[in-house]
Design an enzyme around this catalytic site. Structure first.
Site: not given
Ligand code: DGL
Length: 273
Positions: A7-8, A39-40, A70-71, A162, A194, A196
């Site tokens: 994942d990011s 990343y989004g 990670c989408n 985050e 996502c 998260h």
């Protein structure tokens, strides 16, 4: 026997948690590219380069199979990676397809022609890059017909999570849900697109109301991975160690991850010494 999870940043831990619950003995190597999250808001070339770098590190750690938890990477990089980058003896799987199989009530890996499904109005919440890619709609159109998807780019939400700012994150969820409901007042299902966002699943559910079926990916991806490993036991890989790797600062990422998942998680630096 290790499977890689990419994942990011911290979001993939929501997928890790469910895989761990379902397969307690499976060795897992987690890679969080915290130094480059989120990343989004990046462009597709950037996401592709960063994702290839992280997945290579997981191959080096003894993983033959890597799940992009990670989408944003699944949407912007996975197809390109599968078409020309993934070596023949390795596999990289994404998180969209299992979710869509669950949403459209298909068996795992059922690639038969698209058909009418029960759900007609779907709300998609995802990062700006995932929404812009339209990858969800493309994968859905391979499996279902007559489904209307309204997508809401949830700017700022990953940064807030985050940073551990739950008050801001909850306020953002409510405003993104309001914005979507103005365009699609009665979705039957909502996809948290996502990894998260499951941390805020209850806030999404409360804002959407009790009639909306909210789909989170963790459990769905874990079940489809278990099915995949039963069909492809040769993809278990030769690693045997559980590891958490990060491109960020290990101490602060460990503290954030421990808060995020409410269990003690210790990260190591991802560079090979
Ligand atoms: N958790 C990721 C996803 O599923 C990435 C979010 C980000 O880095 O922007 O999209």
């Amino acid at each position: 026997m290790a499977v890689g999870i990419f994942d990011s940043g911290l979001g993939g831990l929501t997928v890790y948690r469910e895989i761990r619950a379902l397969m307690p003995d499976l060795a897992l190597v987690y890679y969080g590219d915290n130094a480059h999250a989120p990343y989004g808001v990046r462009d597709a070339d950037d996401i592709y380069a960063l994702t290839c770098q992280g997945v290579s590190r997981l191959f080096d750690a003894g993983c033959d199979l890597v799940v992009l938890a990670c989408n944003t990477a699944s949407a912007a990089a996975l197809r390109r990676m599968q078409e020309g980058w993934v070596p023949d003896d390795k596999r990289v799987l994404g998180v969209f397809v299992p979710l869509i199989e669950a949403l459209t009530e298909r068996q795992w890996g059922d690639n038969s022609a698209p058909r009418e499904v029960g759900v007609k109005h779907v709300a998609l919440f995802a990062t700006p890059s995932t929404v812009a890619s339209r990858a969800f709609q493309r994968e859905l159109s391979f499996r279902a017909i007559g489904v209307d998807v309204e997508a809401q780019p949830c700017g700022g939400l990953v940064d807030a999570l985050e940073a551990g700012d739950l008050i801001l994150a909850e306020a953002l969820v409510r405003s993104h849900v309001d914005a979507l409901l103005r365009r699609m007042p009665k979705p039957e299902a909502a996809v948290l697109g996502c990894t998260h966002y499951p941390m805020l699943a209850e806030v999404f559910q409360a804002a959407l109301g009790p009639d909306v079926n909210v789909f989170s990916q963790g459990r769905i991806v874990a079940k489809s991975l278990m099915d995949y490993l039963e069909r492809h036991p040769d993809m278990l890989g030769k690693g045997t160690q559980n590891l958490f790797l990060t491109t960020g600062l290990p101490q602060s990422v460990s503290d954030q991850a421990t808060r995020f998942l409410r269990q003690d998680i210790r990260f190591a630096a991802s560079e090979i010494e």
